[in-house]
Design a protein around this motif. Structure first.
Motif, mmCIF file in Angstrom:
data_model
loop_
_atom_site.group_PDB
_atom_site.id
_atom_site.type_symbol
_atom_site.label_atom_id
_atom_site.label_comp_id
_atom_site.label_asym_id
_atom_site.label_seq_id
_atom_site.Cartn_x
_atom_site.Cartn_y
_atom_site.Cartn_z
ATOM 1 N N UNK A 19 52.410 -44.534 36.154
ATOM 2 C CA UNK A 19 53.541 -44.325 35.251
ATOM 3 C C UNK A 19 53.149 -43.437 34.071
ATOM 4 N N UNK A 20 51.986 -43.713 33.491
ATOM 5 C CA UNK A 20 51.513 -42.929 32.343
ATOM 6 C C UNK A 20 51.211 -41.494 32.764
ATOM 7 N N UNK A 25 52.327 -36.034 32.577
ATOM 8 C CA UNK A 25 52.148 -34.882 33.451
ATOM 9 C C UNK A 25 53.425 -34.096 33.700
ATOM 10 N N UNK A 26 54.582 -34.718 33.480
ATOM 11 C CA UNK A 26 55.860 -34.044 33.693
ATOM 12 C C UNK A 26 56.187 -33.060 32.577
ATOM 13 N N UNK A 27 55.475 -33.139 31.470
ATOM 14 C CA UNK A 27 55.740 -32.244 30.347
ATOM 15 C C UNK A 27 55.160 -30.854 30.604
ATOM 16 N N UNK A 32 46.393 -31.665 32.522
ATOM 17 C CA UNK A 32 45.684 -32.769 33.167
ATOM 18 C C UNK A 32 45.911 -34.057 32.383
ATOM 19 N N UNK A 33 46.079 -35.153 33.139
ATOM 20 C CA UNK A 33 46.231 -36.470 32.537
ATOM 21 C C UNK A 33 45.502 -37.460 33.423
ATOM 22 N N UNK A 51 53.401 -27.582 24.081
ATOM 23 C CA UNK A 51 53.717 -28.994 23.828
ATOM 24 C C UNK A 51 52.735 -29.549 22.798
ATOM 25 N N UNK A 52 53.196 -30.491 21.994
ATOM 26 C CA UNK A 52 52.323 -31.081 20.973
ATOM 27 C C UNK A 52 51.781 -32.437 21.431
ATOM 28 N N UNK A 53 50.725 -32.865 20.797
ATOM 29 C CA UNK A 53 50.157 -34.176 21.102
ATOM 30 C C UNK A 53 51.186 -35.263 20.795
ATOM 31 N N UNK A 54 51.965 -35.085 19.751
ATOM 32 C CA UNK A 54 52.993 -36.064 19.411
ATOM 33 C C UNK A 54 54.029 -36.184 20.533
ATOM 34 N N UNK A 55 54.405 -35.077 21.131
ATOM 35 C CA UNK A 55 55.364 -35.115 22.249
ATOM 36 C C UNK A 55 54.763 -35.830 23.450
ATOM 37 N N UNK A 56 53.472 -35.651 23.676
ATOM 38 C CA UNK A 56 52.793 -36.338 24.777
ATOM 39 C C UNK A 56 52.775 -37.835 24.502
ATOM 40 N N UNK A 57 52.427 -38.221 23.279
ATOM 41 C CA UNK A 57 52.445 -39.645 22.899
ATOM 42 C C UNK A 57 53.834 -40.241 23.100
ATOM 43 N N UNK A 58 54.861 -39.505 22.692
ATOM 44 C CA UNK A 58 56.239 -39.989 22.832
ATOM 45 C C UNK A 58 56.609 -40.204 24.294
ATOM 46 N N UNK A 59 56.190 -39.322 25.175
ATOM 47 C CA UNK A 59 56.490 -39.455 26.604
ATOM 48 C C UNK A 59 55.804 -40.688 27.192
ATOM 49 N N UNK A 60 54.559 -40.909 26.803
ATOM 50 C CA UNK A 60 53.820 -42.085 27.287
ATOM 51 C C UNK A 60 54.471 -43.363 26.754
#
Length: 68
Positions: A19-20, A25-27, A32-33, A51-60
């Motif tokens: 899921x994570x 990974x869809x962003x 790599x994740x 993409x920003x790290x904050x956007x990655x955190x938000x997706x997770x």
């Protein structure tokens, strides 16, 4: 290319890992994740111009696994 290791304490099994990895990974811009249920960590590589790290955190987090 940027790299970071995030902590996601709610990752506990293979389903959580998938899921994570799927959410981040869809962003666009994430190259790599890898989520590790044993260490509760998520290693991520991304292009900061896309993409920003904050956007990655938000997706997770939106997938149900708050990441720090």
């Amino acid at each position: 290319m940027q790299e970071a290791i995030l902590t996601a304490p709610k990752i506990s099994c293979g389903h959580c890992k998938m899921a994570v990895e799927s959410a981040a990974g869809a962003l666009a811009g994430v190259s790599a994740v890898t989520a590790d249920p044993e260490t509760k960590q998520v290693a991520v590589s991304w292009d900061e111009s896309v993409v920003s790290l904050d956007e990655i955190r938000q997706a997770i987090t939106a997938a149900g696994y708050p990441a720090e």
